[in-house]
Write a protein that holds these residues in place. Sequence first.
Motif, PDB file in Angstrom:
ATOM      1  N   ASN A   1      -2.510  -8.993   9.632  1.00  0.00           N
ATOM      2  CA  ASN A   1      -1.466  -9.273   8.665  1.00  0.00           C
ATOM      3  C   ASN A   1      -0.491 -10.285   9.277  1.00  0.00           C
ATOM      4  O   ASN A   1       0.053 -10.045  10.359  1.00  0.00           O
ATOM      5  CB  ASN A   1      -0.685  -7.998   8.334  1.00  0.00           C
TER       6      ASN A   1
ATOM      7  N   THR B   1      -1.174 -14.839   1.374  1.00  0.00           N
ATOM      8  CA  THR B   1       0.278 -14.996   1.247  1.00  0.00           C
ATOM      9  C   THR B   1       1.001 -15.291   2.549  1.00  0.00           C
ATOM     10  O   THR B   1       2.182 -15.619   2.530  1.00  0.00           O
ATOM     11  CB  THR B   1       0.915 -13.737   0.624  1.00  0.00           C
ATOM     12  N   SER B   2       0.333 -15.198   3.672  1.00  0.00           N
ATOM     13  CA  SER B   2       0.989 -15.382   4.958  1.00  0.00           C
ATOM     14  C   SER B   2       1.314 -16.849   5.231  1.00  0.00           C
ATOM     15  O   SER B   2       0.472 -17.726   5.049  1.00  0.00           O
ATOM     16  CB  SER B   2       0.113 -14.854   6.088  1.00  0.00           C
ATOM     17  N   ASP B   3       2.533 -17.096   5.693  1.00  0.00           N
ATOM     18  CA  ASP B   3       2.946 -18.445   6.064  1.00  0.00           C
ATOM     19  C   ASP B   3       2.156 -18.977   7.253  1.00  0.00           C
ATOM     20  O   ASP B   3       2.021 -20.186   7.420  1.00  0.00           O
ATOM     21  CB  ASP B   3       4.439 -18.478   6.410  1.00  0.00           C
TER      22      ASP B   3
ATOM     23  N   SER C   1      11.957  -7.036   8.069  1.00  0.00           N
ATOM     24  CA  SER C   1      12.015  -7.267   6.625  1.00  0.00           C
ATOM     25  C   SER C   1      11.252  -6.131   5.938  1.00  0.00           C
ATOM     26  O   SER C   1      10.525  -5.371   6.588  1.00  0.00           O
ATOM     27  CB  SER C   1      11.372  -8.614   6.276  1.00  0.00           C
TER      28      SER C   1
ATOM     29  N   TRP D   1      -6.522 -13.668   5.372  1.00  0.00           N
ATOM     30  CA  TRP D   1      -5.591 -13.177   6.399  1.00  0.00           C
ATOM     31  C   TRP D   1      -5.814 -13.988   7.675  1.00  0.00           C
ATOM     32  O   TRP D   1      -6.946 -14.425   7.942  1.00  0.00           O
ATOM     33  CB  TRP D   1      -5.833 -11.696   6.693  1.00  0.00           C
TER      34      TRP D   1
ATOM     35  N   LEU E   1       8.624  -6.299   4.029  1.00  0.00           N
ATOM     36  CA  LEU E   1       7.189  -6.492   4.205  1.00  0.00           C
ATOM     37  C   LEU E   1       6.770  -6.180   5.639  1.00  0.00           C
ATOM     38  O   LEU E   1       5.758  -5.506   5.858  1.00  0.00           O
ATOM     39  CB  LEU E   1       6.773  -7.914   3.829  1.00  0.00           C
ATOM     40  N   GLN E   2       7.532  -6.637   6.621  1.00  0.00           N
ATOM     41  CA  GLN E   2       7.208  -6.329   8.021  1.00  0.00           C
ATOM     42  C   GLN E   2       7.223  -4.825   8.261  1.00  0.00           C
ATOM     43  O   GLN E   2       6.335  -4.292   8.931  1.00  0.00           O
ATOM     44  CB  GLN E   2       8.195  -7.012   8.964  1.00  0.00           C
TER      45      GLN E   2
ATOM     46  N   ALA F   1       2.444 -10.861   8.403  1.00  0.00           N
ATOM     47  CA  ALA F   1       3.786 -10.262   8.474  1.00  0.00           C
ATOM     48  C   ALA F   1       4.000  -9.522   9.791  1.00  0.00           C
ATOM     49  O   ALA F   1       5.135  -9.283  10.186  1.00  0.00           O
ATOM     50  CB  ALA F   1       4.003  -9.308   7.300  1.00  0.00           C
TER      51      ALA F   1
ATOM     52  N   LYS G   1       4.785 -13.240  14.683  1.00  0.00           N
ATOM     53  CA  LYS G   1       5.665 -14.417  14.719  1.00  0.00           C
ATOM     54  C   LYS G   1       4.940 -15.436  15.572  1.00  0.00           C
ATOM     55  O   LYS G   1       4.275 -15.093  16.547  1.00  0.00           O
ATOM     56  CB  LYS G   1       7.012 -14.092  15.364  1.00  0.00           C
TER      57      LYS G   1
ATOM     58  N   GLU H   1      -0.572  -6.813   3.648  1.00  0.00           N
ATOM     59  CA  GLU H   1       0.032  -7.835   2.802  1.00  0.00           C
ATOM     60  C   GLU H   1      -1.029  -8.395   1.860  1.00  0.00           C
ATOM     61  O   GLU H   1      -2.227  -8.338   2.178  1.00  0.00           O
ATOM     62  CB  GLU H   1       0.630  -8.949   3.663  1.00  0.00           C
TER      63      GLU H   1
ATOM     64  N   ALA I   1       5.866  -9.140  15.632  1.00  0.00           N
ATOM     65  CA  ALA I   1       7.119  -9.369  14.915  1.00  0.00           C
ATOM     66  C   ALA I   1       8.145  -8.279  15.198  1.00  0.00           C
ATOM     67  O   ALA I   1       9.330  -8.466  14.952  1.00  0.00           O
ATOM     68  CB  ALA I   1       6.861  -9.466  13.412  1.00  0.00           C
TER      69      ALA I   1
END
Length: 168
Positions: free
Chosen positions: A156, A68-70, A51, A102, A53-54, A158, A161, A64, A83
């Motif tokens: 990060n 904001t990180s899921d 992506s 983070w 961002l990645q 992003a 995974k 990032e 990732a």
Amino acid sequence: MIKKMFFALCLVLMGCKGNSQDNPSTQEPNTSGEPTYQVTKSDTEWRKQLSDLQYYVLRKAGTEPAGTSDILKNKRKGVYVCAACNTELFKSEYKYDSGSGWPSFDREIKGNVAFDVDYKIGYKRTEEHCAVCGGHLGHVFNDGPQKTTGQRHCVNGAALKFIPSNDR
């Protein structure tokens, strides 16, 4: 509201600021002086796979925005992988809430994370990246949990995974 925006801006500008540690690079440079990695791709191939961002984080050593990180609040058992190449980097039991915004870990999976010195913001920091593809992960500081390693791997989200234990 303005105070909250100012605080968020300060966090972003500070990045993962902390006390750095000395860790030499674990990659061997080639004749051009650049490290070589097991997984290499062209810039075009990375852009297709990742992506925006990645790509920015992993290939351009970006950061990032804080919070904001899921995966920041993820508490499930499993492993965090790169990732870009799926190399296992951090186990869930190494993760803790540092309050930095983070994802943070107190240690890496040995041999899968490599380190370099980074002076990009004017002072010495220890940058960490995937040892297999060279993707930028974040930085390591010596202000982590003293009951374990004392390290804070400020990563990060992003760049990662998450693979739950039952999927492995």
